[in-house]
Scaffold this motif. Sequence first.
Motif, PDB file in Angstrom:
ATOM      1  N   VAL A 192       0.835  -1.193   0.000  1.00 24.40           N
ATOM      2  CA  VAL A 192       0.000   0.000   0.000  1.00 24.40           C
ATOM      3  C   VAL A 192       0.873   1.248   0.000  1.00 24.40           C
ATOM      4  O   VAL A 192       0.586   2.222  -0.676  1.00 24.40           O
ATOM      5  N   HIS A 200      -0.714  -4.693   2.686  1.00 26.44           N
ATOM      6  CA  HIS A 200      -2.080  -5.122   2.977  1.00 26.44           C
ATOM      7  C   HIS A 200      -2.130  -6.635   2.797  1.00 26.44           C
ATOM      8  O   HIS A 200      -1.860  -7.141   1.704  1.00 26.44           O
ATOM      9  N   MET A 231      -9.766  -3.149  -1.278  1.00 23.67           N
ATOM     10  CA  MET A 231      -8.452  -3.779  -1.155  1.00 23.67           C
ATOM     11  C   MET A 231      -8.528  -5.289  -1.370  1.00 23.67           C
ATOM     12  O   MET A 231      -7.733  -5.852  -2.121  1.00 23.67           O
ATOM     13  N   HIS A 251      -0.637  -1.695  -6.652  1.00 18.30           N
ATOM     14  CA  HIS A 251      -0.153  -0.728  -5.669  1.00 18.30           C
ATOM     15  C   HIS A 251      -0.830   0.628  -5.849  1.00 18.30           C
ATOM     16  O   HIS A 251      -1.274   1.240  -4.875  1.00 18.30           O
ATOM     17  N   GLY A 278      -4.465   0.345  -4.776  1.00 16.06           N
ATOM     18  CA  GLY A 278      -4.518   0.133  -3.341  1.00 16.06           C
ATOM     19  C   GLY A 278      -4.188   1.401  -2.571  1.00 16.06           C
ATOM     20  O   GLY A 278      -4.861   1.764  -1.603  1.00 16.06           O
ATOM     21  N   ARG A 279      -3.167   2.105  -3.028  1.00 18.09           N
ATOM     22  CA  ARG A 279      -2.719   3.325  -2.358  1.00 18.09           C
ATOM     23  C   ARG A 279      -3.793   4.401  -2.461  1.00 18.09           C
ATOM     24  O   ARG A 279      -4.139   5.060  -1.478  1.00 18.09           O
ATOM     25  N   TYR A 290      -6.659   3.482  -0.195  1.00 16.18           N
ATOM     26  CA  TYR A 290      -6.413   3.725   1.231  1.00 16.18           C
ATOM     27  C   TYR A 290      -6.606   5.198   1.558  1.00 16.18           C
ATOM     28  O   TYR A 290      -7.047   5.550   2.644  1.00 16.18           O
TER      29      TYR A 290
END
Lengths: 192, 140
Positions: free
Chosen positions: A131, A143, B33, B83, B86-87, B90
């Motif tokens: 992440v 994650h 996620m 990535h 996901g980033r 988040y």
Amino acid sequence: MRGSDQGAIWRALLNRLPLLAWLVVVWGALWQDFSPGNLAFGLLISVGVSSVFYLPPVELGGRLNVLRAVVFALWFLKEVSVASIEVFYWAVVKGPRISNAIVAVPLRSRSDLLMTATGHVLSLIPGSLVVEVDRGTSTLYVHAMNAPTPESVEKVRRGIQDIEARLIRVMGSRADLAALKREAAANVKESP
Amino acid sequence: MSVIDILSAIALLGGALMSLAAAVGLLRFPDLMSRMHAATKPQVLGLFLMLVAVGLQMRQWALLPALLVAWLFQLLTVPVSAHMVGRAGYRSKHRRPELLSTDDLHSVVEAVVDGGAVIDGGGGAAKAAPTSAPTMNPDH
């Protein structure tokens, strides 16, 4: 000073070599023709492309253990297969009740290449994905699926540090490898 | 039907099964996620099995590097896209903290957002967090 200048030039060339080799292989593979003429032309093009579209040089570790690399590739395939089936199983059985975790994983090496490689490998193995990256402390924030308890979180962390250890054995710098060996020796002394 | 045919049938079915796994995961998992895991990862193995089947059927040495390169490009791009999504997930409203048993990143980002302190100078989290501060805590 002439000797060190020459050394620097050689190192720069050596650093570019993997990229050039990869580009030539891609060229040959796309043409499905690995005759010397085609490869030579591919090399010309890769030199041209890599000078026009210049990328920041990658700091290589300076060593590559081919045997370890083959072992690593096989281990990677096994790991991907097992984890793929695992994620499939979780999707069917657990589904919406899955419990995940974001785990901070401190890495041993400060090398950008090893950090990237570790992040890549753990992202390719189903069940974990990067992440966030803290380059200053070389910490990966990962994650991870199905990590409901502190023990399972610790297991995830150890698993990722194990990936890094494997990568260090394949292509880490000598200093990293020596540190890894010291760590392994310390672990052996502690356990009995 | 030769042994090679049977092997490639197994590989093809295995590859198709991985696509099914991705679909089931997308439907069943609760948040962005976990769905990312299901959507991207099984294809690493799935595509590998498909390419193995193609290789077994064609049986030409010249084709082998092309298949390998196809798989390697997949290996290079999958983690990057996972990535990035996901980033972004988040840092936006798609985070579901109640689904996480541990969140080591949250305290780091919190510390940066609250105190304005820079952790270890120039880490990815430290740099990016202040800009995303307004969207960090939609759930509280």
